[in-house]
Design an enzyme around this catalytic site. Sequence first.
Site, PDB file in Angstrom:
ATOM      1  N   CYS A   1       0.820  -1.207   0.000  1.00 49.69           N
ATOM      2  CA  CYS A   1       0.000   0.000   0.000  1.00 49.69           C
ATOM      3  C   CYS A   1       0.853   1.255   0.000  1.00 49.69           C
ATOM      4  O   CYS A   1       0.821   2.038  -0.946  1.00 49.69           O
ATOM      5  CB  CYS A   1      -0.930  -0.019   1.214  1.00 49.69           C
ATOM      6  SG  CYS A   1      -1.918   1.485   1.362  1.00 49.69           S
TER       7      CYS A   1
ATOM      8  N   GLU B   1      -4.195  -5.582  -3.762  1.00 51.53           N
ATOM      9  CA  GLU B   1      -4.128  -4.171  -4.169  1.00 51.53           C
ATOM     10  C   GLU B   1      -4.630  -4.022  -5.606  1.00 51.53           C
ATOM     11  O   GLU B   1      -5.374  -3.089  -5.922  1.00 51.53           O
ATOM     12  CB  GLU B   1      -2.690  -3.654  -4.054  1.00 51.53           C
ATOM     13  CG  GLU B   1      -2.289  -3.207  -2.663  1.00 51.53           C
ATOM     14  CD  GLU B   1      -2.816  -1.832  -2.313  1.00 51.53           C
ATOM     15  OE1 GLU B   1      -3.675  -1.296  -3.045  1.00 51.53           O
ATOM     16  OE2 GLU B   1      -2.391  -1.288  -1.286  1.00 51.53           O
TER      17      GLU B   1
END
Length: 234
Positions: free
Chosen positions: A148, A222
């Site tokens: 992230c 993600e």
Amino acid sequence: MGQPATFTDIIPVNSLFGKLRTCAPESWQRYVCHDFVKQLGNGTLPEAAFKHYLIQDYLFLIQFSRAYALAVYKAEDLHAMRAFSGTVHAILDMEMSLHLDFCKGWGLSEADIVAHPEARACVAYTRYVLDRGHQGDVVDLQVALMPCMVGYAEIANRLMASSDTRLEGNPYRAWIEMYASEEFQDVAKAEIELLEHTVATRGGHRRLEGLVETFTMASRLEADFWQMGLDLAK
């Protein structure tokens, strides 16, 4: 603008993060070069896709603040505890406020955002990270968190260097420049350095195979987060 940046100025090749990124090339590239990112860079991303992403990203931050709070508990020295505690503070007291200010420009209030349920992609990713943290040690948790923070820095770095990126008249220019800023790039570098600090006592480099599995899954999740926005716009 020239060719996409390699990001090697932030990622030492022999660092654990550098090794993880090298060992999971397909999942990492699918994440940082996702069509959502490309469309964001050239300004063609549908507004509905971006607004859905903004809503889910705020809900995502709530869960990530919990993950970093867990890292404070898991940390084994004061240096790491203070660093993770600082991240919790940054998310809850700064980043979430900045996110809401940004959302207002897209006609979204906090009430609008919290009224939405978490999308499956958001639930899958954030709960995976928390699960790795509960089951493993602080290094397992950090590795699950790394895509992230560092991934966004690399994505913005790539977009700013790519000849395909259009900044003039791009409705997403502020997003790109925010994550490409020196401040955020330094935050990403600090995350890489903190991981090196914690693996020094936890033998992270010797646990590479298992950590690559965690990093690969987190990178895939993600990419699924980006895909969530594109699927909504179809």
